[in-house]
Motif scaffolding. Structure first.
Motif, PDB file in Angstrom:
ATOM      1  N   ALA A  76      51.232  39.859  67.838  1.00  0.00           N
ATOM      2  CA  ALA A  76      52.630  40.182  68.102  1.00  0.00           C
ATOM      3  C   ALA A  76      53.251  39.305  69.188  1.00  0.00           C
ATOM      4  O   ALA A  76      54.388  38.871  69.054  1.00  0.00           O
ATOM      5  CB  ALA A  76      52.772  41.658  68.467  1.00  0.00           C
ATOM      6  N   MET A  77      52.530  39.049  70.266  1.00  0.00           N
ATOM      7  CA  MET A  77      53.094  38.271  71.376  1.00  0.00           C
ATOM      8  C   MET A  77      53.513  36.873  70.926  1.00  0.00           C
ATOM      9  O   MET A  77      54.665  36.493  71.129  1.00  0.00           O
ATOM     10  CB  MET A  77      52.105  38.197  72.545  1.00  0.00           C
ATOM     11  N   PRO A  78      52.648  36.090  70.279  1.00  0.00           N
ATOM     12  CA  PRO A  78      53.097  34.763  69.853  1.00  0.00           C
ATOM     13  C   PRO A  78      54.255  34.828  68.852  1.00  0.00           C
ATOM     14  O   PRO A  78      55.173  34.010  68.904  1.00  0.00           O
ATOM     15  CB  PRO A  78      51.860  34.129  69.207  1.00  0.00           C
ATOM     16  N   MET A  79      54.229  35.811  67.963  1.00  0.00           N
ATOM     17  CA  MET A  79      55.309  35.939  66.984  1.00  0.00           C
ATOM     18  C   MET A  79      56.634  36.264  67.680  1.00  0.00           C
ATOM     19  O   MET A  79      57.678  35.704  67.343  1.00  0.00           O
ATOM     20  CB  MET A  79      54.966  37.018  65.946  1.00  0.00           C
ATOM     21  N   ALA A  80      56.594  37.158  68.658  1.00  0.00           N
ATOM     22  CA  ALA A  80      57.813  37.532  69.376  1.00  0.00           C
ATOM     23  C   ALA A  80      58.339  36.364  70.203  1.00  0.00           C
ATOM     24  O   ALA A  80      59.543  36.111  70.246  1.00  0.00           O
ATOM     25  CB  ALA A  80      57.550  38.749  70.257  1.00  0.00           C
ATOM     26  N   LEU A  81      57.433  35.630  70.864  1.00  0.00           N
ATOM     27  CA  LEU A  81      57.865  34.480  71.654  1.00  0.00           C
ATOM     28  C   LEU A  81      58.444  33.385  70.759  1.00  0.00           C
ATOM     29  O   LEU A  81      59.420  32.727  71.120  1.00  0.00           O
ATOM     30  CB  LEU A  81      56.704  33.951  72.497  1.00  0.00           C
ATOM     31  N   ASN A  82      57.882  33.213  69.578  1.00  0.00           N
ATOM     32  CA  ASN A  82      58.440  32.252  68.625  1.00  0.00           C
ATOM     33  C   ASN A  82      59.836  32.671  68.186  1.00  0.00           C
ATOM     34  O   ASN A  82      60.715  31.829  67.991  1.00  0.00           O
ATOM     35  CB  ASN A  82      57.532  32.095  67.405  1.00  0.00           C
ATOM     36  N   ALA A  83      60.048  33.975  68.034  1.00  0.00           N
ATOM     37  CA  ALA A  83      61.374  34.471  67.658  1.00  0.00           C
ATOM     38  C   ALA A  83      62.398  34.155  68.742  1.00  0.00           C
ATOM     39  O   ALA A  83      63.530  33.782  68.452  1.00  0.00           O
ATOM     40  CB  ALA A  83      61.323  35.976  67.398  1.00  0.00           C
ATOM     41  N   VAL A  84      61.998  34.274  70.007  1.00  0.00           N
ATOM     42  CA  VAL A  84      62.908  33.947  71.112  1.00  0.00           C
ATOM     43  C   VAL A  84      63.250  32.458  71.070  1.00  0.00           C
ATOM     44  O   VAL A  84      64.418  32.079  71.215  1.00  0.00           O
ATOM     45  CB  VAL A  84      62.292  34.320  72.486  1.00  0.00           C
ATOM     46  N   GLN A  85      62.252  31.607  70.843  1.00  0.00           N
ATOM     47  CA  GLN A  85      62.510  30.172  70.761  1.00  0.00           C
ATOM     48  C   GLN A  85      63.463  29.854  69.613  1.00  0.00           C
ATOM     49  O   GLN A  85      64.384  29.057  69.769  1.00  0.00           O
ATOM     50  CB  GLN A  85      61.212  29.396  70.576  1.00  0.00           C
ATOM     51  N   GLY A  86      63.245  30.472  68.462  1.00  0.00           N
ATOM     52  CA  GLY A  86      64.116  30.245  67.308  1.00  0.00           C
ATOM     53  C   GLY A  86      65.538  30.706  67.586  1.00  0.00           C
ATOM     54  O   GLY A  86      66.511  30.015  67.251  1.00  0.00           O
ATOM     55  N   TRP A  87      65.661  31.855  68.212  1.00  0.00           N
ATOM     56  CA  TRP A  87      66.977  32.382  68.565  1.00  0.00           C
ATOM     57  C   TRP A  87      67.678  31.430  69.531  1.00  0.00           C
ATOM     58  O   TRP A  87      68.851  31.130  69.373  1.00  0.00           O
ATOM     59  CB  TRP A  87      66.820  33.773  69.186  1.00  0.00           C
ATOM     60  N   TRP A  88      66.927  30.925  70.536  1.00  0.00           N
ATOM     61  CA  TRP A  88      67.514  30.024  71.517  1.00  0.00           C
ATOM     62  C   TRP A  88      67.975  28.723  70.857  1.00  0.00           C
ATOM     63  O   TRP A  88      69.059  28.231  71.137  1.00  0.00           O
ATOM     64  CB  TRP A  88      66.515  29.729  72.637  1.00  0.00           C
ATOM     65  N   ARG A  89      67.167  28.175  69.958  1.00  0.00           N
ATOM     66  CA  ARG A  89      67.561  26.954  69.253  1.00  0.00           C
ATOM     67  C   ARG A  89      68.852  27.174  68.473  1.00  0.00           C
ATOM     68  O   ARG A  89      69.745  26.336  68.469  1.00  0.00           O
ATOM     69  CB  ARG A  89      66.451  26.497  68.304  1.00  0.00           C
ATOM     70  N   GLU A  90      68.936  28.323  67.804  1.00  0.00           N
ATOM     71  CA  GLU A  90      70.138  28.646  67.032  1.00  0.00           C
ATOM     72  C   GLU A  90      71.356  28.781  67.945  1.00  0.00           C
ATOM     73  O   GLU A  90      72.434  28.270  67.637  1.00  0.00           O
ATOM     74  CB  GLU A  90      69.910  29.950  66.257  1.00  0.00           C
ATOM     75  N   GLU A  91      71.185  29.452  69.083  1.00  0.00           N
ATOM     76  CA  GLU A  91      72.283  29.589  70.045  1.00  0.00           C
ATOM     77  C   GLU A  91      72.735  28.219  70.548  1.00  0.00           C
ATOM     78  O   GLU A  91      73.925  27.948  70.659  1.00  0.00           O
ATOM     79  CB  GLU A  91      71.848  30.448  71.239  1.00  0.00           C
ATOM     80  N   THR A  92      71.777  27.347  70.863  1.00  0.00           N
ATOM     81  CA  THR A  92      72.095  26.010  71.358  1.00  0.00           C
ATOM     82  C   THR A  92      72.825  25.206  70.288  1.00  0.00           C
ATOM     83  O   THR A  92      73.822  24.541  70.577  1.00  0.00           O
ATOM     84  CB  THR A  92      70.804  25.282  71.774  1.00  0.00           C
ATOM     85  N   ASP A  93      72.353  25.276  69.051  1.00  0.00           N
ATOM     86  CA  ASP A  93      73.013  24.560  67.951  1.00  0.00           C
ATOM     87  C   ASP A  93      74.442  25.055  67.763  1.00  0.00           C
ATOM     88  O   ASP A  93      75.360  24.258  67.566  1.00  0.00           O
ATOM     89  CB  ASP A  93      72.236  24.731  66.638  1.00  0.00           C
ATOM     90  N   ASN A  94      74.641  26.372  67.835  1.00  0.00           N
ATOM     91  CA  ASN A  94      75.983  26.934  67.681  1.00  0.00           C
ATOM     92  C   ASN A  94      76.909  26.457  68.794  1.00  0.00           C
ATOM     93  O   ASN A  94      78.072  26.130  68.544  1.00  0.00           O
ATOM     94  CB  ASN A  94      75.938  28.463  67.663  1.00  0.00           C
ATOM     95  N   LYS A  95      76.404  26.403  70.036  1.00  0.00           N
ATOM     96  CA  LYS A  95      77.218  25.913  71.159  1.00  0.00           C
ATOM     97  C   LYS A  95      77.623  24.457  70.926  1.00  0.00           C
ATOM     98  O   LYS A  95      78.771  24.082  71.155  1.00  0.00           O
ATOM     99  CB  LYS A  95      76.438  26.019  72.474  1.00  0.00           C
ATOM    100  N   GLU A  96      76.672  23.650  70.475  1.00  0.00           N
ATOM    101  CA  GLU A  96      76.965  22.236  70.239  1.00  0.00           C
ATOM    102  C   GLU A  96      77.989  22.065  69.126  1.00  0.00           C
ATOM    103  O   GLU A  96      78.887  21.226  69.216  1.00  0.00           O
ATOM    104  CB  GLU A  96      75.678  21.477  69.913  1.00  0.00           C
ATOM    105  N   ARG A  97      77.881  22.867  68.071  1.00  0.00           N
ATOM    106  CA  ARG A  97      78.857  22.799  66.978  1.00  0.00           C
ATOM    107  C   ARG A  97      80.252  23.170  67.465  1.00  0.00           C
ATOM    108  O   ARG A  97      81.231  22.531  67.103  1.00  0.00           O
ATOM    109  CB  ARG A  97      78.442  23.717  65.830  1.00  0.00           C
TER     110      ARG A  97
END
Length: 113
Positions: free
Chosen positions: A82-103
């Protein structure tokens, strides 16, 4: 209703407004992982970059428990995953947030030109 909590990140204090259920879930996860809540918050902070820490913690808590709920019926083995999966979800969410800001920035600059 979210309740503000002060968290020390490096040498700076920051406020995190989480509902009691999320705050308690962070305690539970930290205990299950043999860690502290502060260490867990720092890990999520490190992975979420400059994104909103409160939102990153909510994503982490949901992803952690979702990983357990959606995985195999053997809970002990699942908890270790669960821990690695949850941390990966945070990274994915952050990448998406960053991409949205750049757009959004790109659209604003194009609109101004």
């Amino acid at each position: 209703m979210p309740k503000p909590h002060t968290v020390l990140i490096g040498h700076s204090k920051t406020s995190v407004s989480l509902e009691t259920e999320f705050w308690n879930a962070l305690d539970d996860i930290a205990k299950a992982e043999g860690s502290t809540k502060r260490a867990l918050i720092l890990r999520v902070h490190d992975l979420s970059g400059d994104a909103n820490l409160t939102a990153a913690l909510r994503v982490f808590v949901i992803a952690y428990w979702r990983a357990i709920a959606c995985a195999s019926p053997v809970v002990e083995a699942t908890a270790r995953k669960a821990m690695p999966m949850a941390l990966n979800a945070v990274q994915g969410w952050w990448r998406e947030e960053t991409d949205n800001k750049e757009r959004r920035r790109a659209r604003r600059s194009t609109a101004r030109a």
